[in-house]
Design an enzyme around this catalytic site. Sequence first.
Site, PDB file in Angstrom:
ATOM      1  N   GLU A 198      -5.893  -3.855   3.091  1.00  0.00           N
ATOM      2  CA  GLU A 198      -6.060  -4.900   2.060  1.00  0.00           C
ATOM      3  C   GLU A 198      -7.071  -5.961   2.493  1.00  0.00           C
ATOM      4  OE1 GLU A 198      -2.147  -6.277   0.891  1.00  0.00           O
ATOM      5  OE2 GLU A 198      -1.931  -4.585  -0.454  1.00  0.00           O
ATOM      6  N   GLU A 388      -0.338   2.702  -1.188  1.00  0.00           N
ATOM      7  CA  GLU A 388       0.851   1.846  -1.306  1.00  0.00           C
ATOM      8  C   GLU A 388       1.165   1.702  -2.778  1.00  0.00           C
ATOM      9  OE1 GLU A 388       1.029  -2.006   0.603  1.00  0.00           O
ATOM     10  OE2 GLU A 388      -0.107  -1.266   2.314  1.00  0.00           O
TER      11      GLU A 388
END
Length: 489
Positions: A198, A388
């Site tokens: 991320e 995810e």
Amino acid sequence: MTFPKDFLWGGATAANQCEGAWNIDGRGPALTDVTTGGSKDTPRYVTFLDQDGRPGKIPAHGDVLPEGAAYAVLEDEWYPNHDGIDFYHHYKEDIALFAEMGFKTFRMSISWSRLYPKGDELKPNPKGIAFYHRVFQELRKYEIEPLVTIWHFDTPLYLEEHYGGWKNRELIAFYERFAKTCFQEFKGLVKYWLTFNEINNTVMFLDLLGNNASDEAYQNAYQCLHHQFVASARAVKIGHAIDPQNKIGCMICGITFYPLTPDPKDILENRHHWEQNIFYCGDVQCKGEYGSYANRLWKAHHVNLEISDQDRKDLKEGTVDLYTFSYYMSTIVTTHKVDEKVGGNFSAGAKNPYLTYSDWGWALDPDGLTYYLEIIYDRYHKPLMVVENGIGAFDRVEEDGSIHDPYRIDYFREHIKAMDTAIENGVDLIGFTPWGCIDLVSAGTGEMRKRYGFIYVDKNDDGTGTYTRSKKDSFYWYKDVIASNGKKR
Ligand code: P53
């Protein structure tokens, strides 16, 4: 049947949230080890001793330590990442459970400070290397392909304290050494790698936290990001040189942004959100250069970046092979006054009347996943992976030990359908690793009770628990999904 024959079904974790063993076998502390537990409404704090030795704490995201203070573990505070779910000692049992579900792949990360306890050493810690060898061997036993994140929010604390973290260009070289060690040591055992988890959060959180960050905060965030881009590109080059079989990806926090109204000002603002928060990182990592809009973004916060010619060359030569991302929610963008706001962690802004929300205020939006997949595939034409996805929820253990989690099954059913649709529409999607396939410590709140797993772990927010693992209803459901390659759901 849309899912390709060799689709990589699996699950995802991160070292700092599951391993525990934070000070065992030579591991050094990471920032996450001085970060306390929080909740939906109370932030996590980073703790320190000030220059006079007095204890203190600052919110975990964004703030800087006071002059002369040193990070410290304080006696009366709770640090959930210290023990995680003790994956360090339970990995065999956990991998056996993943194999029972039929996992083709397992996403995990390597703790930087387990390999390089301070981060600036010349030689890695052999006990750290040995641990990951054991894990990869165990995965191989079941023919589960590891998908390894090199950096997952866990820069060694020493680098934060003595070098100022990613603001400092020197971190590029330390990361490079760490990444090189991973590629060399685990050559032949690992083929799929992600450089930074991320990576876009650094800038995006300044907006998501909604407290009007200063220009200085943006300056720092963009400079940190630039260093991470260069570190990532150099790692990609090294990884390919060490083993041409390596497939190395970027990893973006994927949020789908929608305009609140048809007001052209909202439409434009929404596009600018996509640029700042999503395309900015993907463009650098996939195309090897900053997007045409980057100057506009920098100017808005008077950001002045140091970018060398060598940096530009590295970025160009170190583009990724895959685009991977997390997807939990969509969010709304508007230039208008907002009446009803979403409350929860990382979910500021207007409420979407067409959606429902999780207990932590995250918008449940499977269509947003289809939308994201289609936009991104069309932009880069690289294989995609959803690394995810999931719903953090309160789970209840029944008297007989069973755990009924139909909400989780519903959530995944809809998101798998959304992926199915995107594949049908031409997207090259190669894998799906739901987050927290085994319950672990929440990154945002530090809670255990925000559970994501197919596997329940008996560990509580007051520190009690036996670490016993048990199967939720979703465990059996996901097993069928994998066995039928996504057909039975
Ligand atoms: P938690 C915020 C928003 C979206 C994804 O999050 C985020 C975060 C950070 O909390 O992070 C990713 O645990 C991250 C994982 C994290 C997971 O999403 O706050 O890559 O480390 O655990 C879920 O519920």
